[in-house]
Structure formats: structure tokens, C-alpha cells
Design a protein around this motif. Structure first.
Motif, mmCIF file in Angstrom:
data_model
loop_
_atom_site.group_PDB
_atom_site.id
_atom_site.type_symbol
_atom_site.label_atom_id
_atom_site.label_comp_id
_atom_site.label_asym_id
_atom_site.label_seq_id
_atom_site.Cartn_x
_atom_site.Cartn_y
_atom_site.Cartn_z
ATOM 1 N N ALA A 145 0.822 -1.210 0.000
ATOM 2 C CA ALA A 145 0.000 0.000 0.000
ATOM 3 C C ALA A 145 0.852 1.255 0.000
ATOM 4 O O ALA A 145 1.968 1.283 0.536
ATOM 5 N N LEU A 146 0.314 2.289 -0.601
ATOM 6 C CA LEU A 146 0.956 3.595 -0.614
ATOM 7 C C LEU A 146 0.373 4.443 0.509
ATOM 8 O O LEU A 146 -0.769 4.248 0.910
ATOM 9 N N GLY A 169 -6.411 11.233 -2.385
ATOM 10 C CA GLY A 169 -5.554 12.201 -3.066
ATOM 11 C C GLY A 169 -4.528 12.893 -2.184
ATOM 12 O O GLY A 169 -3.726 13.680 -2.672
ATOM 13 N N LYS A 170 -4.513 12.614 -0.890
ATOM 14 C CA LYS A 170 -3.554 13.250 0.014
ATOM 15 C C LYS A 170 -2.444 12.253 0.349
ATOM 16 O O LYS A 170 -2.718 11.093 0.657
ATOM 17 N N HIS A 171 -1.196 12.713 0.298
ATOM 18 C CA HIS A 171 -0.042 11.871 0.611
ATOM 19 C C HIS A 171 0.377 12.075 2.067
ATOM 20 O O HIS A 171 0.325 13.188 2.581
#
Length: 122
Positions: free
Chosen positions: A31-32, A37-39
Motif C-alpha cells: 500500500a501507498l 488524493g492526500k499523501h
């Protein structure tokens, strides 16, 4: 040796993230650290839909834990409702979810059968 420290860090991160409500947790090494849309950076957390709190453990993946502990012992005329904004769990009447369901010895009659709390003189 560095691998052992990373596993300890991952374990501690998941434990501290989930210690408020001991529920099910999972780790995804693929997983990232991104949600809607927020990192996120190492150690940062976010709340996903369904009251799932996730923590970024980059570059190792993402650890997530449920924050809601579901009740397991309640009368059949009650149902569990989880408020999506606050993640608060409440029991409501199945027949009228606007009303709370309060299980207990004095509340042991199914409300769908009307008012059965009549005391008989004896």
C-alpha cells in the motif's frame, strides 16, 4: 539488525494506533501512504471510511486498525449503529432506529410487542 528494528517500529506503530480500541488490524506492504488524493509521511495517520485508522510506515507499507469495537451481546430487537463522523457505536431499536435500545433485566421485553412491563399483583 536494521530489519529487527523496523519490525519493532511497525509493531509499536500499529499498537499505539490501535490501543484505544483493541480490534482487528492489518498491514499491507504494497500500500501507498495516500488516501483520497492526500499523501502522508512516515508516522502520519488518517481515518478511512468505516472508522479505520491507518498509519504510514513508508517505505514498508501501511498499517490499519478498526477503531470501533462492535458489541456482541445484545437483545435481538436491538441493532448496532455506527455514526460515520464520530465513529461512536450505539444500540437502537430495530423497530424504530431513532430510539435507543437499552439492554438489561428491566428492559428484557421486545418493544415490538407493545408495553409488556405491566406488573401483576400477587
Amino acid at each position: 539488525m536494521a530489519g529487527q528494528w523496523m519490525m519493532i517500529l511497525i509493531g509499536v506503530s500499529l499498537w499505539t494506533t490501535c490501543s484505544a480500541a483493541p480490534t482487528e488490524c492489518h498491514f499491507n506492504s504494497q500500500a501507498l501512504c495516500e488516501y483520497e488524493g492526500k499523501h502522508y509521511l512516515l508516522g502520519q495517520s488518517w481515518m478511512e471510511k468505516g472508522c479505520i485508522q491507518c498509519t504510514c510506515l513508508h517505505p514498508f507499507g501501511v498499517g490499519c486498525c478498526e477503531t470501533v469495537q462492535q458489541p456482541v451481546d445484545f437483545p435481538p430487537w436491538c441493532q448496532v449503529r455506527v455514526e460515520s463522523v464520530t465513529c461512536k457505536v450505539i444500540l437502537v431499536l430495530t423497530s424504530d432506529p431513532r430510539l435507543p435500545c437499552i439492554p438489561g433485566d428491566e428492559n428484557n421485553v421486545d418493544p415490538s410487542h407493545g408495553d409488556m412491563n405491566v406488573k401483576l399483583a400477587g
